[in-house]
Design a protein around this motif. Structure first.
Motif, PDB file in Angstrom:
ATOM      1  N   LEU A 135      35.391  34.914  39.181  1.00 53.30           N
ATOM      2  CA  LEU A 135      36.440  34.122  39.805  1.00 53.30           C
ATOM      3  C   LEU A 135      36.256  32.639  39.524  1.00 53.30           C
ATOM      4  O   LEU A 135      37.238  31.885  39.435  1.00 53.30           O
ATOM      5  CB  LEU A 135      36.484  34.375  41.316  1.00 53.30           C
ATOM      6  CG  LEU A 135      37.796  34.022  42.020  1.00 53.30           C
ATOM      7  CD1 LEU A 135      38.950  34.840  41.462  1.00 53.30           C
ATOM      8  CD2 LEU A 135      37.682  34.254  43.538  1.00 53.30           C
ATOM      9  N   SER A 139      39.237  30.653  37.788  1.00 51.04           N
ATOM     10  CA  SER A 139      39.934  29.536  38.442  1.00 51.04           C
ATOM     11  C   SER A 139      40.058  28.336  37.498  1.00 51.04           C
ATOM     12  O   SER A 139      41.047  27.601  37.542  1.00 51.04           O
ATOM     13  CB  SER A 139      39.198  29.127  39.718  1.00 51.04           C
ATOM     14  OG  SER A 139      37.931  28.556  39.435  1.00 51.04           O
ATOM     15  N   THR A 189      43.076  31.998  46.340  1.00 52.35           N
ATOM     16  CA  THR A 189      41.620  31.968  46.188  1.00 52.35           C
ATOM     17  C   THR A 189      40.932  32.082  47.544  1.00 52.35           C
ATOM     18  O   THR A 189      39.950  32.821  47.705  1.00 52.35           O
ATOM     19  CB  THR A 189      41.195  30.659  45.490  1.00 52.35           C
ATOM     20  OG1 THR A 189      41.778  30.603  44.182  1.00 52.35           O
ATOM     21  CG2 THR A 189      39.681  30.583  45.364  1.00 52.35           C
ATOM     22  N   LEU A 199      32.611  36.896  45.924  1.00 50.89           N
ATOM     23  CA  LEU A 199      33.300  36.391  44.731  1.00 50.89           C
ATOM     24  C   LEU A 199      33.382  34.867  44.730  1.00 50.89           C
ATOM     25  O   LEU A 199      33.657  34.263  43.698  1.00 50.89           O
ATOM     26  CB  LEU A 199      34.711  36.980  44.645  1.00 50.89           C
ATOM     27  CG  LEU A 199      34.794  38.488  44.407  1.00 50.89           C
ATOM     28  CD1 LEU A 199      36.251  38.938  44.396  1.00 50.89           C
ATOM     29  CD2 LEU A 199      34.125  38.857  43.088  1.00 50.89           C
ATOM     30  N   GLY A 397      38.328  37.506  35.961  1.00 49.95           N
ATOM     31  CA  GLY A 397      38.503  36.442  36.937  1.00 49.95           C
ATOM     32  C   GLY A 397      39.867  35.793  36.897  1.00 49.95           C
ATOM     33  O   GLY A 397      40.354  35.273  37.919  1.00 49.95           O
TER      34      GLY A 397
END
Length: 427
Positions: A135, A139, A189, A199, A397
């Motif tokens: 993740l 991102s 998120t 995560l 991710g």
């Protein structure tokens, strides 16, 4: 003829022939076998008319602006400042990744530059704090896509050039959806990290004195955004002139911060020339291909096919969205734009959709293509910055953020005013 053109295009792309050469070869192939006239003889005039545009000068200037910010390290201070304000949220540094990408997007105009810069700054810190790599890298890759939505955007300039749509109107239309998409990224998120805390990473708090003192690091980006975008909407400068003002402003800020050197200027100019050369070759080649497609009747055939299908405006729009999602898996984003826009845009706009609104929707679909394998450019950029680890981590991710983009596309269709509000206010 349409199937033949698609087959030849796919074969050339599979052979890994450079995109500009692919477009030229496809144009010459269609000219040779489907045109009664020697269209290749007009190549010189077509290429000249494609490159002889004052608007296109904005592209190397915005690229140079982003290069200066990357080389001088201004983004590092921006990241630290936003970390102090956002890292208390569920997910910790993931929100600093997205927030910094949002601010950097407001000056660079490039998704690749944004992803590379944020990745260089954030990934070492994420490793040090033992963040889950999936993740975290996702991102960064997703945050980088905001670089082509939030003005100034090189891709919006290309869309405006190809469709003869107002660049200031496109810039205004991209601001609210771009910021809303950043909010969706952060909210999504936070929800993911509340559901699966493993995560994310540790949340951290900073004192108010640290937060306030860190605000000074946001000033360079905010000043440049005000200079570039503010000068356009105030009517003081065209997009090209605003880009030149942004370059001058970036140089002065770097000089004031004592981060400017001759080697940095040389590196920034070298990177600018390389990127500009690639983009301009693709644009010029696509202009010739579009000329051949129109002259040989491919555009008319496709329009007639859609009209004969009896689809309504929104059904046609859904078909176009599906087309871009599928093609985005296999074709690089700028190439996807210049190949399809001259064919698709007239059809969609002819059905009553606003060209400015459609431009923002198209850019959103292009953003998806940046983080969907196997050709998602931002995925490779982030993996390259990592210098190790599994590429699957970055792909996995990024998948939740593809879902958030799809949600944003639905919102944009249901509420067109999200894109059209600011252009209407600014006139």
């Amino acid at each position: 003829m349409i199937l033949t053109a698609l087959l030849v295009l796919l074969v050339l792309l599979v052979l890994s022939i450079p995109v500009a050469a692919t477009l030229i070869v496809l144009g010459l192939f269609l000219d040779e076998f489907f045109s009664p006239f020697p269209l290749a003889r007009a190549m010189g005039d077509v290429i000249w008319s494609a490159s002889d545009s004052f608007l296109l000068i904005a592209i190397p200037l915005f690229i140079l602006l982003g290069e200066i910010l990357v080389r001088t390290g201004i983004a590092k201070g921006t990241y630290r400042a936003l970390e102090s304000w956002l890292s208390w949220l569920p997910g910790g540094l993931l929100h600093a990744n997205i927030g910094t990408a949002t601010l950097f997007s407001a000056t660079s105009g490039s998704s690749v530059a944004t992803a590379a810069t944020i990745g260089t700054v954030a990934i070492p810190q994420g490793k040090e704090m033992n963040y889950d790599p999936r993740l975290f890298t996702g991102s960064i890759a997703a945050g980088g896509t905001l670089g082509i939505m939030i003005p100034p955007s090189i891709n919006l300039i290309v869309y405006g050039f190809l469709t003869e749509t107002s660049i200031p109107q496109l810039f205004a239309a991209g601001l609210v959806p771009g910021l809303l998409l950043a909010v969706l990224f952060m909210a999504g998120t936070a929800l993911i990290c509340m559901w699966r805390p493993s995560l994310g990473g540790p949340s951290s708090s900073h004192s108010w004195s640290e937060r306030v003192s860190g605000l000074r690091h946001l000033l360079p980006v905010l000043i440049l955004f005000g200079v570039v975008v503010g000068s356009i909407y105030a009517g003081w400068a065209t997009p090209t002139e605003a880009a030149s003002l942004g370059v001058i402003g970036a140089l002065l800020i770097a000089l004031f911060m004592r981060k400017l050197s001759l080697s940095i200027i040389v590196e920034a100019l070298d990177g600018t020339m390389r990127t500009t050369g690639m983009i301009m070759l693709i644009i010029i080649a696509s202009y010739f291909l579009n000329f051949v497609l129109a002259s040989t009747g491919v555009t008319r055939e496709l329009t007639a096919f859609l009209e004969a299908a009896g689809l309504g405006p929104y059904a046609t729009l859904m078909l176009v969205i599906a087309l871009y999602i599928v093609l985005g898996f296999f074709i690089e984003t700028l190439s996807l734009m210049v190949i399809t826009i001259p064919i698709v845009a007239p059809i969609v706009i002819g059905m009553g959709f606003d060209p400015v609104w459609f431009g923002i929707l198209l850019i959103l679909l292009i953003e998806m293509a940046l983080i969907t394998p196997p050709v998602g450019l931002n995925l490779y950029v982030v993996q390259g910055v990592r210098q190790g680890g599994s590429f699957n981590d970055v792909m996995v991710g990024a998948m939740p953020y593809v879902g958030f983009m799809f949600l944003m596309a639905i919102l944009l269709i249901l509420f067109p005013s999200l894109a059209m509000f600011l252009p209407g206010v600014l006139g």
